[in-house]
Design a protein around this motif. Structure first.
Motif, PDB file in Angstrom:
ATOM      1  N   ILE A  44     -23.714  11.861  67.848  1.00 27.56           N
ATOM      2  CA  ILE A  44     -23.569  10.782  68.826  1.00 27.56           C
ATOM      3  C   ILE A  44     -23.039   9.530  68.138  1.00 27.56           C
ATOM      4  CG2 ILE A  44     -24.784   9.241  70.404  1.00 27.56           C
ATOM      5  CD1 ILE A  44     -26.721  11.542  70.978  1.00 27.56           C
ATOM      6  N   LEU A  51     -30.638   7.406  73.576  1.00 26.44           N
ATOM      7  CA  LEU A  51     -29.672   8.440  73.207  1.00 26.44           C
ATOM      8  C   LEU A  51     -30.153   9.777  73.763  1.00 26.44           C
ATOM      9  CD1 LEU A  51     -29.182   7.478  69.438  1.00 26.44           C
ATOM     10  CD2 LEU A  51     -27.803   6.722  71.388  1.00 26.44           C
ATOM     11  N   GLY A  84     -25.648  14.647  74.408  1.00 28.30           N
ATOM     12  CA  GLY A  84     -24.854  14.147  73.296  1.00 28.30           C
ATOM     13  C   GLY A  84     -24.200  12.803  73.553  1.00 28.30           C
ATOM     14  N   LYS A  85     -24.928  11.886  74.208  1.00 32.63           N
ATOM     15  CA  LYS A  85     -24.307  10.598  74.529  1.00 32.63           C
ATOM     16  C   LYS A  85     -25.342   9.495  74.626  1.00 32.63           C
ATOM     17  CE  LYS A  85     -24.432  11.153  79.576  1.00 32.63           C
ATOM     18  NZ  LYS A  85     -23.619  11.226  80.807  1.00 32.63           N
TER      19      LYS A  85
END
Length: 447
Positions: free
Chosen positions: A324, A384, A389-390
């Protein structure tokens, strides 16, 4: 060790915890409620008047909001106004100010004109301010230090008299005070009661505090900022989430500058709010510019380094988190933004770099007109999401379904406090077999 049992315990005495405490007392038939606050007063961290921009974010001038998000946030923002009017807090800690978002240059001006068309149905009070009108209502936006008009086109979209500014710290204290006046309820507040551990015991949860107290509850709502996720991880929940604490710093003017709030168009690549100017109600209306955005390895801003270890425990660094970070930093716009915000904290360079950015709002601004706002700013627990994944830009909540909630509320968490509390209090009622008085809630807090 002393201990007590409550139907519901709220952890955290900021604006979100205070809102939940108030709604549990006023709009449910739940009999006993406790609020546990870590420090010796309520709302000393991110909810304090110094810890945020004192703005009711309803989506009308926040250019990073979609039409859909603005429609949802508008309802919860209106609750802030309705609550304050109900108790007569206008011109005490809620104020009406002129506010607008400005577009500077051909591209931004075209964007603001289109945004006005897209949003005027949701916010029918919005007006378009051409340069001649800006000269009249907010002249500092138009003229440089020599009295010349700025050469690039500029347009504002906003409103001149809407409730827009709140001291959320004062509001948090009022929510708790008003909850405690409701008859027939046990509404206890425990200050200096940092929760060290939460454990599940059958259908209840036990909370142990640093001062040696033990509490049990049928339902628990954790509104402890970045420490909400820390406590969730401690119980084995929310491992798909990690926390990136982002500190916001501010600069204040040394004389009167703007008459109202002025926001800029946000870069869609950047996950944080663009620089804006706000009349600070703690500083006699002098303009506060900010915020900057600095990632800090601690969960609290002005309490030394005692939460650094908590940060690393909550970060839970692994390959997914590294990925990330890599995805964020490989974009040059984000990478340069992060580096620039780091320089905003370095003496000598900070004021000069910040001045360059702030001149997009006030072209005449000089170095002697601003100073670093010592002690201002808080920490936003940006979440997060490892599974996706962001970086998550909105609020996050962990609900394991066992009678406990963990809420992380970055901006606009203060604005959404009463709406978020409505959601959580309904969950508490459903879990405990109690009733939420929706009719009374709607009559008091919605349109």
């Amino acid at each position: 060790m002393s201990q007590a049992h409550y139907d519901v315990i709220v952890v955290g005495g900021g604006i979100s915890g205070a809102a939940a405490f108030y709604e549990l007392a006023k709009y449910t038939d739940i009999g006993s409620i406790a609020l546990l606050e870590k420090y010796d007063d309520l709302a000393t961290l991110n909810s304090s008047g110094k810890g945020n921009s004192q703005t009711i974010h309803c989506g009308d001038i926040e250019t990073n909001y979609t039409v859909q998000k603005a429609g949802a946030v508008k309802r919860t923002a209106r609750m802030i106004v309705k609550y304050c009017l109900q108790y007569g807090y206008e011109n005490k800690f809620m104020f009406a100010h002129q506010k607008m978002a400005i577009g500077v240059g051909d591209t931004e001006v075209a964007y603001m004109r289109k945004r006005y068309e897209d949003f005027k149905e949701i916010f029918p009070y919005l007006e378009v301010y051409e340069k001649e009108k800006l000269k009249e209502i907010e002249p500092k936006l138009v003229y440089d230090a020599n009295g010349n008009e700025r050469p690039e086109p500029i347009v504002g979209v906003g409103v001149q008299n809407e409730y827009s500014t709140v001291d959320f710290g004062a509001m948090a204290k009022s929510l708790v005070e008003n909850a405690k006046t409701i008859e027939g309820k046990t509404t206890d507040v425990f200050l200096n009661s940092e929760v060290l551990e939460i454990t599940q015991e059958g259908s209840t949860h036990r909370l142990t505090t640093r001062d040696g107290k033990s509490f049990t509850a049928g339902f628990v709502i954790v509104n402890a900022g970045a420490h909400s996720l820390y406590l969730a991880h401690q119980m084995g929940y929310g491992h798909d989430y990690s926390c990136l604490p982002v500190a916001g710093s501010f600069y204040v003017t040394t004389k009167m500058m703007l008459t109202g709030k002025v926001y800029m168009v946000q870069n869609p690549k950047l996950p944080f709010a663009a620089l804006h100017g706000d009349p600070d109600i703690l500083l006699g209306g002098f303009t506060r510019f900010g915020p900057t955005a600095l990632v800090l390895p601690k969960l609290e801003r002005f309490h030394g380094n005692k939460t650094v270890i908590d940060f690393f425990k909550t970060l839970r660094l692994d390959k997914k988190i590294i990925t990330i970070f890599y995805d964020l930093l490989k974009d040059s716009t984000i990478r340069n933004y992060i580096f620039r915000n780091f320089l905003f904290e370095i003496p000598y360079f900070n004021k000069r770099l910040f001045l360059k950015d702030a001149r997009k709002i006030v072209p005449s601004l000089q170095l002697e007109d601003i100073e670093y706002a010592q002690g201002f700013g808080g920490v936003r627990p940006q979440v997060l999401n490892k599974a996706e994944g962001k970086l998550m830009l909105g609020e996050a909540s962990v609900n394991p379904g066992t009678g406990i909630l963990f809420n992380m509320t970055p901006s606009p968490g203060a604005t959404s406090c009463l709406g978020n509390a409505e959601r959580d209090v309904k969950l508490a009622c459903a879990h405990l077999g109690k009733t939420f008085n929706q009719e009374a809630f709607n009559q008091d807090l919605t349109d």
